[in-house]
Design an enzyme around this catalytic site. Structure first.
Site, PDB file in Angstrom:
ATOM      1  N   GLY A  84       2.919  -1.175   4.315  1.00  0.00           N
ATOM      2  CA  GLY A  84       2.908   0.247   3.969  1.00  0.00           C
ATOM      3  C   GLY A  84       4.314   0.718   3.641  1.00  0.00           C
ATOM      4  O   GLY A  84       4.836   0.499   2.548  1.00  0.00           O
ATOM      5  N   GLY A  85       4.961   1.356   4.620  1.00  0.00           N
ATOM      6  CA  GLY A  85       6.279   1.974   4.408  1.00  0.00           C
ATOM      7  C   GLY A  85       7.290   1.082   3.707  1.00  0.00           C
ATOM      8  O   GLY A  85       7.974   1.526   2.773  1.00  0.00           O
ATOM      9  N   GLY A 119       2.509   2.264  10.891  1.00  0.00           N
ATOM     10  CA  GLY A 119       3.491   3.342  10.776  1.00  0.00           C
ATOM     11  C   GLY A 119       4.196   3.691  12.078  1.00  0.00           C
ATOM     12  O   GLY A 119       4.837   4.735  12.166  1.00  0.00           O
ATOM     13  N   GLU A 122      -7.073   4.479   7.969  1.00  0.00           N
ATOM     14  CA  GLU A 122      -6.941   5.923   7.693  1.00  0.00           C
ATOM     15  C   GLU A 122      -8.214   6.470   7.052  1.00  0.00           C
ATOM     16  O   GLU A 122      -8.564   7.634   7.247  1.00  0.00           O
ATOM     17  CB  GLU A 122      -5.700   6.155   6.808  1.00  0.00           C
ATOM     18  CG  GLU A 122      -4.418   5.985   7.618  1.00  0.00           C
ATOM     19  CD  GLU A 122      -3.237   5.428   6.853  1.00  0.00           C
ATOM     20  OE1 GLU A 122      -3.212   5.511   5.616  1.00  0.00           O
ATOM     21  OE2 GLU A 122      -2.321   4.893   7.516  1.00  0.00           O
ATOM     22  N   GLU A 171      -5.265  -5.103  10.577  1.00  0.00           N
ATOM     23  CA  GLU A 171      -4.245  -4.081  10.804  1.00  0.00           C
ATOM     24  C   GLU A 171      -4.558  -3.342  12.112  1.00  0.00           C
ATOM     25  O   GLU A 171      -5.425  -2.446  12.126  1.00  0.00           O
ATOM     26  CB  GLU A 171      -4.231  -3.062   9.666  1.00  0.00           C
ATOM     27  CG  GLU A 171      -3.892  -3.636   8.308  1.00  0.00           C
ATOM     28  CD  GLU A 171      -3.344  -2.559   7.371  1.00  0.00           C
ATOM     29  OE1 GLU A 171      -2.217  -2.709   6.906  1.00  0.00           O
ATOM     30  OE2 GLU A 171      -4.041  -1.560   7.112  1.00  0.00           O
ATOM     31  N   SER A 176       3.433  -2.147  10.403  1.00  0.00           N
ATOM     32  CA  SER A 176       4.876  -2.195  10.692  1.00  0.00           C
ATOM     33  C   SER A 176       5.547  -3.513  10.293  1.00  0.00           C
ATOM     34  O   SER A 176       6.485  -3.961  10.960  1.00  0.00           O
ATOM     35  CB  SER A 176       5.141  -1.871  12.164  1.00  0.00           C
ATOM     36  OG  SER A 176       4.774  -0.525  12.424  1.00  0.00           O
ATOM     37  N   ASN A 235       0.861  -1.190   0.000  1.00  0.00           N
ATOM     38  CA  ASN A 235       0.000   0.000   0.000  1.00  0.00           C
ATOM     39  C   ASN A 235       0.898   1.241   0.000  1.00  0.00           C
ATOM     40  O   ASN A 235       1.510   1.557   1.017  1.00  0.00           O
ATOM     41  CB  ASN A 235      -0.896  -0.037   1.247  1.00  0.00           C
ATOM     42  CG  ASN A 235      -1.751   1.214   1.395  1.00  0.00           C
ATOM     43  OD1 ASN A 235      -1.787   2.058   0.491  1.00  0.00           O
ATOM     44  ND2 ASN A 235      -2.429   1.327   2.516  1.00  0.00           N
ATOM     45  N   TRP A 236       0.965   1.896  -1.160  1.00  0.00           N
ATOM     46  CA  TRP A 236       1.858   3.067  -1.282  1.00  0.00           C
ATOM     47  C   TRP A 236       1.292   4.302  -0.574  1.00  0.00           C
ATOM     48  O   TRP A 236       1.978   5.307  -0.447  1.00  0.00           O
ATOM     49  CB  TRP A 236       2.064   3.426  -2.754  1.00  0.00           C
ATOM     50  CG  TRP A 236       2.878   2.461  -3.542  1.00  0.00           C
ATOM     51  CD1 TRP A 236       3.256   1.185  -3.191  1.00  0.00           C
ATOM     52  CD2 TRP A 236       3.430   2.684  -4.847  1.00  0.00           C
ATOM     53  NE1 TRP A 236       3.988   0.617  -4.198  1.00  0.00           N
ATOM     54  CE2 TRP A 236       4.101   1.515  -5.219  1.00  0.00           C
ATOM     55  CE3 TRP A 236       3.390   3.753  -5.739  1.00  0.00           C
ATOM     56  CZ2 TRP A 236       4.756   1.391  -6.454  1.00  0.00           C
ATOM     57  CZ3 TRP A 236       4.027   3.642  -6.960  1.00  0.00           C
ATOM     58  CH2 TRP A 236       4.715   2.471  -7.307  1.00  0.00           C
ATOM     59  N   LYS A 237       0.022   4.243  -0.191  1.00  0.00           N
ATOM     60  CA  LYS A 237      -0.662   5.418   0.374  1.00  0.00           C
ATOM     61  C   LYS A 237      -0.476   6.615  -0.582  1.00  0.00           C
ATOM     62  O   LYS A 237      -0.489   6.423  -1.788  1.00  0.00           O
ATOM     63  CB  LYS A 237      -0.177   5.688   1.798  1.00  0.00           C
ATOM     64  CG  LYS A 237      -0.289   4.416   2.661  1.00  0.00           C
ATOM     65  CD  LYS A 237      -0.179   4.623   4.124  1.00  0.00           C
ATOM     66  CE  LYS A 237      -0.364   3.277   4.827  1.00  0.00           C
ATOM     67  NZ  LYS A 237      -0.314   3.358   6.276  1.00  0.00           N
ATOM     68  N   HIS A 292      -9.614   0.938   4.982  1.00  0.00           N
ATOM     69  CA  HIS A 292      -8.337   1.127   5.680  1.00  0.00           C
ATOM     70  C   HIS A 292      -8.578   2.038   6.886  1.00  0.00           C
ATOM     71  O   HIS A 292      -9.415   2.938   6.834  1.00  0.00           O
ATOM     72  CB  HIS A 292      -7.311   1.746   4.727  1.00  0.00           C
ATOM     73  CG  HIS A 292      -5.928   1.739   5.310  1.00  0.00           C
ATOM     74  ND1 HIS A 292      -5.518   2.675   6.222  1.00  0.00           N
ATOM     75  CD2 HIS A 292      -4.883   0.895   5.136  1.00  0.00           C
ATOM     76  CE1 HIS A 292      -4.265   2.408   6.584  1.00  0.00           C
ATOM     77  NE2 HIS A 292      -3.861   1.336   5.941  1.00  0.00           N
TER      78      HIS A 292
HETATM   79  P1  13P Z   1       3.044   0.379   7.694  1.00  0.00           P
HETATM   80  O1  13P Z   1       3.553  -0.921   7.094  1.00  0.00           O
HETATM   81  O2  13P Z   1       3.800   1.578   7.204  1.00  0.00           O
HETATM   82  O3  13P Z   1       2.944   0.293   9.179  1.00  0.00           O
HETATM   83  O4  13P Z   1       1.554   0.580   7.128  1.00  0.00           O
HETATM   84  C1  13P Z   1       0.661  -0.475   7.217  1.00  0.00           C
HETATM   85  C2  13P Z   1      -0.547  -0.114   6.436  1.00  0.00           C
HETATM   86  O5  13P Z   1      -1.288   0.780   6.795  1.00  0.00           O
HETATM   87  C3  13P Z   1      -0.794  -0.866   5.201  1.00  0.00           C
HETATM   88  O6  13P Z   1      -2.071  -0.670   4.735  1.00  0.00           O
END
Ligand code: 13P
Length: 255
Positions: free
Chosen positions: A239-240, A178, A104, A172, A218, A9-11, A102
């Site tokens: 994510g990251g 994050g 967010e 999640e 994470s 997930n590149w956000k 998600h």
């Molecule tokens: P991180 O891997 O950066 O913690 O993000 C997880 C995420 O929100 C994937 O959708």
């Protein structure tokens, strides 16, 4: 029995023509890793990059396990919804999968389980696989409510009477996203297996045994192997670390 999925997930990140992140190399290296393992990969770039990443993936000779999708869709099918993107539009340019609910979007955009369920129905109708995200806050975790919260989110966000292959569940924990914090390995396995038991009661054993439950929050190149080695973890939503080619490839190869 359940083919693992590693999802990136590149956000709202990554500009095109970025020297630190050559998309062609990213796609090629992921595809090499896919060939070494029995795995499906799904990449979720911003909407603006969907055509670019799909185009690169589409040129690969054998790309069946390389999925490209988006991080959200409209809860309407078509029409006068300025600024929204429908499932049909995503599918039209090659997307075959979407992240829904998600944390967010649940927290920033106040998306409800009911809206997520509606989006999931529209996604599935238009041939997109729906990755439905669930997860508890730190406070809910501290008060021991994790299973109660995520089973309710699952129940209300996941349409009933659907083919098991049309959905993927991503657990999640909000507090792990994050932050560099993750639940303990034992906690991850316990939550995933309890969730699967809940799903079995709610949707039947066959559905529960076949549905993929990804872990997200994470996940990185260091902890990936241990998390992915768990019985009831069928992949990761990253994510990251999905923005660092070597790390993402390492996560795929750690399966
Ligand atoms: P991180 O891997 O950066 O913690 O993000 C997880 C995420 O929100 C994937 O959708």
């Amino acid at each position: 029995m359940r083919t693992p999925m590693i999802a990136g997930n590149w956000k709202m990140n990554i500009l095109k023509d970025n020297d630190d992140f050559p998309e062609q190399i990213y796609v090629n290296k992921i595809n090499e890793a896919i060939k070494e393992k029995d795995v499906e990969v799904a990449i979720f770039p911003p909407f603006t990059h969907l055509g670019l990443i799909y185009g690169l993936a589409d040129e690969l000779p054998d790309n069946k396990s390389f999925n490209v999708g988006v991080q959200n869709i409209s809860d309407n099918e078509k029409g006068a919804f300025t600024g929204d993107v429908s499932a049909e539009l995503v599918s039209d340019v090659g997307g075959n999968i979407v992240i829904l609910g998600h944390s967010e979007r649940r927290s920033i955009h106040k998306e409800t389980n009911e809206e997520i369920c509606k989006k999931a129905k529209i996604a599935i109708k238009n041939g997109l696989q729906a990755v439905i995200c669930i997860g508890e806050t730190d406070e809910q975790n501290q008060s021991g409510d994790t299973l109660k919260v995520i089973s309710e989110q699952f129940e209300k966000s996941t349409p009933s009477d659907i083919d098991v292959n049309s959905v993927v569940i991503a657990y999640e924990p909000v507090w792990a996203i994050g932050t560099g914090r993750t639940p303990s390995i034992d906690d991850i396995e316990n939550i995933h297996s309890s969730l699967r038991k809940y799903i079995s009661q709610s949707r039947g054993e066959e559905f529960a045994n076949s549905v993929r439950i990804l872990y997200g929050g994470s996940v990185n190149a260091k902890n990936g192997a241990e998390i992915l080695g768990l019985n009831n973890v069928d992949g990761a939503l990253v994510g990251g670390a999905s923005l660092i080619t070597e790390d993402f490839v390492k996560i795929i190869k750690s399966l």
